[in-house]
Design a protein around this motif. Structure first.
Motif, short mmCIF file in Angstrom:
data_model
loop_
_atom_site.label_atom_id
_atom_site.label_comp_id
_atom_site.label_asym_id
_atom_site.label_seq_id
_atom_site.Cartn_x
_atom_site.Cartn_y
_atom_site.Cartn_z
N SER A 1 -9.21 -6.79 -1.24
CA SER A 1 -9.19 -6.19 0.02
C SER A 1 -8.74 -7.03 1.25
CB SER A 1 -10.55 -6.05 0.61
OG SER A 1 -11.53 -7.10 0.56
N ARG A 2 -8.60 -8.30 1.16
CA ARG A 2 -8.15 -9.36 2.19
C ARG A 2 -6.70 -9.17 2.12
NH1 ARG A 2 -13.06 -8.52 2.93
NH2 ARG A 2 -14.53 -10.17 3.05
N ASN A 3 -6.07 -9.37 3.49
CA ASN A 3 -4.67 -9.62 3.51
C ASN A 3 -4.21 -10.90 2.85
OD1 ASN A 3 -4.10 -11.69 5.57
ND2 ASN A 3 -5.21 -10.17 6.83
N ASN B 1 1.12 -1.16 -0.06
CA ASN B 1 -0.07 0.03 0.20
C ASN B 1 0.92 1.02 -0.06
OD1 ASN B 1 -2.34 -1.56 -0.03
ND2 ASN B 1 -2.61 -1.42 2.39
N THR C 1 -5.68 0.06 -0.43
CA THR C 1 -6.63 -0.20 0.68
C THR C 1 -6.40 -1.58 1.39
OG1 THR C 1 -8.47 -0.48 -0.53
CG2 THR C 1 -8.02 1.88 0.16
N ARG C 2 -5.85 -2.41 0.77
CA ARG C 2 -5.75 -3.71 1.19
C ARG C 2 -5.37 -3.87 2.63
NH1 ARG C 2 -5.66 -8.55 -1.31
NH2 ARG C 2 -4.65 -7.74 -3.26
N ASP C 3 -5.97 -5.05 3.42
CA ASP C 3 -5.49 -5.28 4.77
C ASP C 3 -4.09 -5.77 4.85
OD1 ASP C 3 -5.38 -5.91 7.41
OD2 ASP C 3 -6.49 -7.77 7.20
N GLU C 4 -3.18 -5.54 5.38
CA GLU C 4 -1.76 -5.56 5.37
C GLU C 4 -1.32 -6.44 6.58
OE1 GLU C 4 0.84 -2.42 3.88
OE2 GLU C 4 0.56 -3.11 1.92
N SER C 5 -2.46 -6.71 7.68
CA SER C 5 -1.96 -7.39 8.79
C SER C 5 -1.83 -8.63 8.48
CB SER C 5 -3.19 -7.14 9.70
OG SER C 5 -4.25 -8.02 9.32
N THR C 6 -1.48 -9.61 9.31
CA THR C 6 -1.32 -11.02 9.27
C THR C 6 -2.49 -11.76 10.28
OG1 THR C 6 0.50 -10.90 11.16
CG2 THR C 6 1.32 -10.88 8.79
N THR C 7 -3.48 -11.12 10.53
CA THR C 7 -4.71 -11.77 11.22
C THR C 7 -5.28 -12.66 10.14
OG1 THR C 7 -4.53 -9.69 12.61
CG2 THR C 7 -6.36 -11.22 12.83
N GLN D 1 -5.17 -14.14 5.01
CA GLN D 1 -6.20 -14.39 4.97
C GLN D 1 -6.74 -15.07 3.44
OE1 GLN D 1 -8.27 -14.22 7.67
NE2 GLN D 1 -10.12 -14.69 6.44
#
Length: 582
Positions: free
Chosen positions: A461-463, A380, A421-427, A466
């Protein structure tokens, strides 16, 4: 059992074996007390003498001297009141339920001087089988008997006084250790038992806490995914990309298969030079290009063995020293693909991405594969920087340029990726992954036609962690793998874009190995793609790409490069992959 009689008095007379106590005058007993079942009417306080057979009249002995107040009841039939023990039968109910006062005898006292304490203790039953309800107590038990003093017998010490010569109550026995001291020879309070292992020691025979996975070379075991050709990986940026943050490295996942590729496992082929001296490098480049001709070997070895940050320093310092732009000097000295490769090395990573995107959209036609490669693989932050730099370099808005060069669902996919805007967490969320898999199935294989917007939303959108789990769940509910479903449901650039995301999610080195193979497969060579991938990945994971290339195509990357290039251009590329060259 029976208790001994009062001094000078007889015990209880033998009672009849049946029929209870002898009948008493009706209405006798304590004033106002209800007649208790099973007991004969009794005489009591203020009652007339018994007229029927009952307890025999006894002489009036003196009460125990200085005894505690009696809780026995008196019986009429004599001029003076007498005291006696009333012995209820074992198991019989209390004679006067609900009366206040303590049981008989009070507390743990003995019924006679020197006698043993009554069984049952304080507040317990006065004797085995006795009732728990107390006898009445309080003031004088009956007329003529005065309140007994508190002392148990004449001259007795106070009740709370210890025995003569006893130490103070708070003092321990002679020679005792302090109250808080451990037993003799015991270890400290925090010390473990003798011979116990250290608190942080592993179980007996277990590996050290920091030991790597056994037989894995210090790496976590790789888990198979739905597509075995694409092992677990994580999204990575362009050349010069930074390793994952501490938060990413410390993530906790419930499934090993969802674990992204660790930064320590990325193997670059070019690293920062030790003992780097930008002034010496600038002088060497100046000398190589001064006069007639150019020493291409010096140019290649100087720039291809430095990190991108070091190359930018050399470029800036060259201008400071000689008042000339190093890139312009290179353009005047080198030509063809070698020139393109060296200029790519001198560009800032964001600048080089902007240049590549602009070249892909310039003129007639568009190289959609370049748009897919860059927008699918950059973070991002990198995409935001690309948009700013593109406007600065070309005075154009990148998103508008993309919209003007593409259309339909492919355009919407690229715009979604460019929005950064992608989720870049590792959750990871297992329930959400299952729900997304069901949504993708219903949007594609389970219906007539395809809802591309659903794929677009989830894929953009998903990391990456995920998405990897979503793809695994999808393979459990559909007979086709997600890649196969995309190939069945989509076509053209949209299909290529969706497949690129899936391959990036599952295996980033494998994705770039495929792109390199495509650039050199068949007649001719896509030199722009070949140079771009080698320059942007040489400081990230080129060694991993080489390995995946060998696994997939049964030939080394070096052999492909040697077969499609020549001269110093070949030497430059082989130096970048650290496999031959200069």
């Amino acid at each position: 059992m029976s208790y001994p009689s009062y001094p000078g008095g007889g015990g209880y007379p033998q009672q009849p074996s049946a029929g209870g106590y002898p009948g008493q005058a009706p209405g006798a007993g304590y004033p106002g007390q209800p007649q208790q079942p099973g007991y004969p009417p009794q005489g009591g306080y203020g009652a007339p003498p018994m007229t029927t057979a009952g307890y025999p009249t006894q002489s009036a002995p003196a009460p125990y001297p200085s005894s505690a107040p009696h809780s026995s009841i008196g019986f009429a039939g004599a001029a003076t009141a007498v005291t006696a023990f009333q012995m209820p039968r074992p198991g019989a109910p209390a004679p006067y339920p609900g009366q206040p006062g303590a049981g008989y005898p009070p507390g743990n006292s003995s019924p006679y001087p020197g006698g043993p304490p009554m069984p049952g203790g304080n507040g317990g039953a006065p004797y085995p089988g006795g009732a728990a309800a107390p006898y009445p107590s309080g003031g004088a038990p009956y007329p003529g008997v005065t309140q007994a003093p508190s002392a148990p017998y004449p001259g007795a010490p106070p009740t709370n006084a210890p025995y003569p010569g006893a130490p103070p109550a708070s003092a321990p026995y002679p020679g005792a250790p302090p109250a808080n001291a451990p037993y003799p020879g015991a270890p400290g309070a925090n010390a473990p038992y003798p011979g116990a292992p250290a608190a942080n020691a592993p179980y007996p025979g277990g590996p050290p806490a920091s030991a790597p996975y056994p037989q894995q070379g210090g790496k976590a075991p790789q888990q198979p995914t739905a597509a075995p050709n694409y092992p677990t990986a994580q999204p990575v940026g362009g050349h010069g990309a930074q390793p994952p943050t501490g938060a990413m490295a410390g993530m906790k996942l419930s499934q090993p298969s969802a674990q992204p590729q660790a930064a320590s496992r990325r193997r670059p082929s070019v690293r920062a030079a030790t003992n780097f001296n930008k002034e010496e490098d600038a002088q060497a480049l100046r000398k190589a290009m001064k006069g007639f001709g150019c020493d291409e070997k010096v140019v290649i070895t100087t720039l291809s063995r430095r990190s991108v940050a070091q190359r930018i320093e050399i470029r800036n310092h060259f201008k400071t020293m000689y008042g000339k732009d190093l890139m312009n000097e290179i353009k005047s000295e080198l030509h063809g693909h070698l020139e393109s490769g060296v200029l790519a090395l001198l560009r800032d990573p964001i600048e080089y991405d902007c240049f590549s995107l602009y070249q892909a959209m310039k003129g007639a036609g568009t190289d959609e594969s370049v748009l897919i490669e860059i927008l699918c693989s950059r973070s991002n932050a990198q995409k935001e920087a690309i948009k700013r730099k593109f406007k600065e370099m070309y005075k154009k808005d990148l998103e508008k340029e993309v919209k003007s060069e593409t259309s339909g669902n492919f355009e919407r996919l690229l715009v979604s990726l460019l929005s950064a805007t992608r989720d870049e967490s590792t959750t990871v969320d297992h329930a959400k992954a299952k729900a997304d898999a069901q949504t993708l199935y219903k949007a594609g294989e389970a219906r007539w036609g395809t809802d591309e917007s659903t794929f677009n939303y989830i894929f953009a959108s998903r990391n990456f962690t995920q998405l990897r789990l979503v793809f695994e769940e999808y393979s459990k509910i559909c007979k086709y793998d997600i890649e196969k479903s995309i190939q069945r449901e989509m076509s053209g650039d949209l299909k290529d874009g969706m497949l690129a995301i899936v391959k990036m999610v599952r295996d980033t080195p494998g994705f770039f190995a495929y792109r390199l193979y495509k650039s050199m497969k068949g007649l001719g060579t896509d030199d722009e793609s070949l140079v771009r991938i080698l320059v942007t990945r040489c400081e990230v994971d080129m060694e991993d790409i080489k390995t995946r290339f060998q696994q997939e195509y049964k030939k080394s990357l070096r052999s492909f490069i040697e077969g499609d290039t020549s001269g110093n251009y070949r030497r430059l590329l082989l130096t970048l992959i650290n496999d031959g060259g200069y």
